[in-house]
Design an enzyme around this catalytic site. Sequence first.
Site, mmCIF file in Angstrom:
data_model
loop_
_atom_site.group_PDB
_atom_site.id
_atom_site.type_symbol
_atom_site.label_atom_id
_atom_site.label_comp_id
_atom_site.label_asym_id
_atom_site.label_seq_id
_atom_site.Cartn_x
_atom_site.Cartn_y
_atom_site.Cartn_z
ATOM 1 C CE LYS A 1 32.003 37.405 42.594
ATOM 2 N NZ LYS A 1 33.156 37.780 41.765
ATOM 3 C CG ASP B 1 34.397 35.360 39.415
ATOM 4 O OD1 ASP B 1 33.898 35.784 38.352
ATOM 5 O OD2 ASP B 1 33.963 35.650 40.539
ATOM 6 N N GLY C 1 42.968 44.283 47.184
ATOM 7 C CA GLY C 1 41.670 43.806 47.643
ATOM 8 C C GLY C 1 41.717 42.338 47.984
ATOM 9 N N GLY D 1 38.713 40.149 48.563
ATOM 10 C CA GLY D 1 37.383 39.555 48.548
ATOM 11 C C GLY D 1 37.364 38.192 47.887
ATOM 12 N N GLY D 2 36.152 37.736 47.531
ATOM 13 C CA GLY D 2 35.973 36.404 46.963
ATOM 14 C C GLY D 2 36.664 36.210 45.629
#
Length: 270
Positions: A65, A101, A122, A124-125
């Site tokens: 991403k 998302d 987490g 992340g993206g």
Amino acid sequence: MPKELFAIFGDPVAHSRSPLMHNRAFRELGYPGCYGRYRLEDGTQLRERFLELGLQGINITVPHKEHAFEACDVLDPFAQKVEAVNTIVLREGKLHGYNTDAPGFLRVMEEFGGGKRVLFLGAGGTAASSAVILREAGYEVTILNRSAGRLEHFREQGFETATWESFEPREYDLVVNMSSAGLTDESLPAPEELLRSVLSGVKGVVDVIYGKKTPFLRLAESLGLPTKDGSDMLLYQGVIAFDLFTGGRFDRGEIERAMRKALELVSSEE
């Protein structure tokens, strides 16, 4: 009429149900589209592969991403803000990047209910975009990650962050696995003892992974907690992506009904 080609890029990508959802919607709504999967190992090649394959649009899943963000010529204001893209549409030779998302996840959280204090596992993206949209909607978000490096981005934006070593559990309403832990293996998103300490007393648990009962969800269920997997998030972000792919010519309710049928069919076969 020749079909327009769409796909999902990721690694792994064989598990993705996006082709089932989009192709069902194309068929039911009479749009000349075809949606496939493409395993992209090197995220730096995303733009090159997109153009080589003659695609009109793609969705992007882990771990690309951030690479998708870099590949775009034009960015939607929200994608620009969160620096993560999961939907790209080709228009007049330029790659336009969006993040579907986060609004998809926000709808899940609103439907799930249960309070405003949220812990993400987490960094992340997906976590980056979802943290921003949740904060804008009045949620208090903390990000917990194994290592400190990926937390820097969140700290700069004013989020509370912690590594496994520095974490001091507080009371949370909802705990969300935003990592890929459990997607292709039986790993947990954090040490079990730490997870048990944060899950005590929460109102609900969400895992963005779908299509399997992850070790994280099994742990939460063993503690008697309400759980939700990533199926609804997949559906809601997919509806928005389809709307972008097709230029907004269909009612989103019609798109959702078609995509939900595809997901219900595959669930009944499992």
